[in-house]
Design a protein around this motif. Structure first.
Motif, PDB file in Angstrom:
ATOM      1  N   ALA A 131      44.343  41.457  41.982  1.00 39.48           N
ATOM      2  CA  ALA A 131      43.723  42.758  41.728  1.00 39.48           C
ATOM      3  C   ALA A 131      44.582  43.835  42.364  1.00 39.48           C
ATOM      4  O   ALA A 131      45.253  43.595  43.377  1.00 39.48           O
ATOM      5  CB  ALA A 131      42.301  42.810  42.281  1.00 39.48           C
ATOM      6  N   VAL A 132      44.554  45.012  41.765  1.00 39.77           N
ATOM      7  CA  VAL A 132      45.298  46.173  42.273  1.00 39.77           C
ATOM      8  C   VAL A 132      44.358  47.369  42.308  1.00 39.77           C
ATOM      9  O   VAL A 132      43.634  47.629  41.333  1.00 39.77           O
ATOM     10  CB  VAL A 132      46.525  46.487  41.400  1.00 39.77           C
ATOM     11  N   SER A 133      44.363  48.072  43.443  1.00 39.09           N
ATOM     12  CA  SER A 133      43.586  49.305  43.594  1.00 39.09           C
ATOM     13  C   SER A 133      44.501  50.438  44.035  1.00 39.09           C
ATOM     14  O   SER A 133      45.683  50.222  44.337  1.00 39.09           O
ATOM     15  CB  SER A 133      42.461  49.117  44.635  1.00 39.09           C
ATOM     16  N   ARG A 179      43.630  40.624  37.176  1.00 44.53           N
ATOM     17  CA  ARG A 179      44.174  39.595  36.312  1.00 44.53           C
ATOM     18  C   ARG A 179      43.017  38.940  35.575  1.00 44.53           C
ATOM     19  O   ARG A 179      41.925  38.767  36.123  1.00 44.53           O
ATOM     20  CB  ARG A 179      44.921  38.540  37.140  1.00 44.53           C
ATOM     21  N   LYS A 180      43.234  38.523  34.333  1.00 49.68           N
ATOM     22  CA  LYS A 180      42.146  37.962  33.539  1.00 49.68           C
ATOM     23  C   LYS A 180      41.586  36.680  34.165  1.00 49.68           C
ATOM     24  O   LYS A 180      40.433  36.315  33.938  1.00 49.68           O
ATOM     25  CB  LYS A 180      42.619  37.686  32.113  1.00 49.68           C
ATOM     26  N   MET A 201      35.848  41.311  43.960  1.00 46.11           N
ATOM     27  CA  MET A 201      36.783  41.397  45.082  1.00 46.11           C
ATOM     28  C   MET A 201      36.933  40.040  45.750  1.00 46.11           C
ATOM     29  O   MET A 201      38.049  39.576  46.018  1.00 46.11           O
ATOM     30  CB  MET A 201      36.297  42.428  46.103  1.00 46.11           C
ATOM     31  N   LEU A 202      35.812  39.375  46.017  1.00 41.81           N
ATOM     32  CA  LEU A 202      35.871  38.070  46.665  1.00 41.81           C
ATOM     33  C   LEU A 202      36.544  37.039  45.758  1.00 41.81           C
ATOM     34  O   LEU A 202      37.345  36.224  46.223  1.00 41.81           O
ATOM     35  CB  LEU A 202      34.460  37.607  47.045  1.00 41.81           C
ATOM     36  N   ARG A 203      36.224  37.058  44.473  1.00 41.33           N
ATOM     37  CA  ARG A 203      36.898  36.146  43.539  1.00 41.33           C
ATOM     38  C   ARG A 203      38.416  36.339  43.597  1.00 41.33           C
ATOM     39  O   ARG A 203      39.178  35.369  43.625  1.00 41.33           O
ATOM     40  CB  ARG A 203      36.413  36.398  42.111  1.00 41.33           C
ATOM     41  N   SER A 204      38.843  37.592  43.586  1.00 40.18           N
ATOM     42  CA  SER A 204      40.279  37.885  43.607  1.00 40.18           C
ATOM     43  C   SER A 204      40.939  37.308  44.845  1.00 40.18           C
ATOM     44  O   SER A 204      42.039  36.740  44.778  1.00 40.18           O
ATOM     45  CB  SER A 204      40.507  39.405  43.555  1.00 40.18           C
ATOM     46  N   LEU A 205      40.267  37.435  45.989  1.00 35.41           N
ATOM     47  CA  LEU A 205      40.841  36.958  47.241  1.00 35.41           C
ATOM     48  C   LEU A 205      40.839  35.440  47.339  1.00 35.41           C
ATOM     49  O   LEU A 205      41.674  34.864  48.048  1.00 35.41           O
ATOM     50  CB  LEU A 205      40.075  37.565  48.424  1.00 35.41           C
ATOM     51  N   MET A 206      39.930  34.770  46.647  1.00 36.64           N
ATOM     52  CA  MET A 206      39.940  33.309  46.656  1.00 36.64           C
ATOM     53  C   MET A 206      41.020  32.741  45.738  1.00 36.64           C
ATOM     54  O   MET A 206      41.347  31.562  45.819  1.00 36.64           O
ATOM     55  CB  MET A 206      38.557  32.767  46.283  1.00 36.64           C
TER      56      MET A 206
END
Length: 334
Positions: A131-133, A179-180, A201-206
């Motif tokens: 993810a990008v912010s 990302r998809k 956010m948590l999904r992205s970090l896992m």
């Protein structure tokens, strides 16, 4: 640490992007938002404009603007009737999107022309990013900047390990792109979940990292109908958010995205954040009942005695600071 059973696939040099404008009752701002997504300077964009059953003329204005300015572009316009809620809307966007990267734009915000280009640049520069912010500018109802992103900052990379060190770190959700795989690896959100921000956010970090660029790519609108900061959790069912995160966490362990030690640390973070948000909701009176309910709930959790003791002390400390702060406010008030 994360298990190598999941590896981030390398993106092509010019990834296919879905830019999704999502709206609901944003009639005063939807034209400006629509123009901003149509004016992106990145070549490979699938534009997806989706209204979730607005009861005003938001959809009509969005449709008219897109028809006028979006001719000849790959463009999908969706209208969901009746309104099915945020999580269901996000699920549909992910299922409809064909891009390697999915960027969300709110119907009351403004995407700057370089938003997509800089998003892709960050993904390519940081291959492990899921993810990008960005560091958002804030505008008011009249589109005047009332808060600028601070100059001279540096790119921040958030990992699971840094999240444990700074548990309240929360990159902008309004300017975030994914990302998809963040959706497809875990599947749809619970349709009753009142926010997509924290679960994704948590999904992205896992699965990888979250990169936050030190400059704005959107103008985040703050107005009477928007929720900002801690106030965005007012009225939300925090238990549903917590349960969504715990389900995703359990699935990540099952699929070996994370190991058991990381699972335990994230589990503590989820519960601590739930307790903290439950206690720091704004209310008009100090009430011991929420504290008692949370303490009883804490005792029943499947955590070690040490972890329960730590969480209990943090919960009680938060509550005490809340009470003292209110009393001081009452003393100084005229």
């Amino acid at each position: 640490m994360q298990d190598p059973s999941f590896s981030v696939k390398r993106l092509p040099r010019e990834p296919h992007v879905t830019l999704a404008l999502v709206s609901y009752n944003s009639v005063d701002y939807i034209e400006e938002a629509t123009v901003s997504v149509l004016n992106q300077d990145y070549p490979e964009i699938e534009l997806l404009l989706s209204d979730d059953g607005s009861t005003d003329s938001t959809f009509q204005r969005m449709f008219a603007t897109a028809r006028k300015l979006g001719a000849g572009r790959p463009l999908k316009i969706l209208r969901r009737v009746p309104n099915l809620g945020l999580a269901s809307h996000v699920n549909e966007i992910f299922s409809q999107a064909s891009g390697d990267i999915i960027i969300f734009a709110a119907g009351d915000d403004v995407s700057l022309p370089h938003r997509v280009r800089e998003t892709i640049k960050a993904f390519l520069q940081f291959p492990n990013a899921m993810a990008v912010s960005f560091t958002d500018d804030v505008i008011n109802a009249q589109s005047e900047i009332i808060q600028s992103a601070p100059p001279g900052g540096s790119v921040q990379v958030l990992t699971l390990q840094s999240l444990f060190v700074e548990p309240n770190k929360h990159p902008s959700g309004a300017s975030r792109a994914y990302r998809k795989e963040v959706f497809h690896q875990f599947g749809p959100l619970d349709i009753n979940c009142p926010t997509e921000d924290t679960p994704l956010m948590l999904r992205s970090l896992m699965l990888g990292d979250i990169v936050t660029c030190a400059f704005p790519a959107i103008q985040y609108r703050r107005h009477s109908g928007s929720l900002t900061g801690g106030s965005r959790y007012l009225g939300m069912n925090l238990e549903v958010i917590r349960n969504q995160q715990l389900r995703d966490l359990t699935y990540a362990l099952k699929m070996h995205f994370i190991d058991s030690a990381t699972f335990s640390r994230i589990q503590k973070w989820v519960w601590l954040r739930y307790f903290y948000l439950s206690l720091t909701r704004r209310s008009s009176a100090i009430d011991l009942k929420p504290l008692l309910r949370l303490c009883v709930s804490l005792v029943s959790r499947e955590l070690s005695c040490r972890d329960k003791s730590l969480l209990f002390r943090q919960v009680v400390s938060t509550y005490i600071h809340r009470v003292v702060g209110r009393r001081r406010t009452r003393v100084v008030s005229p």
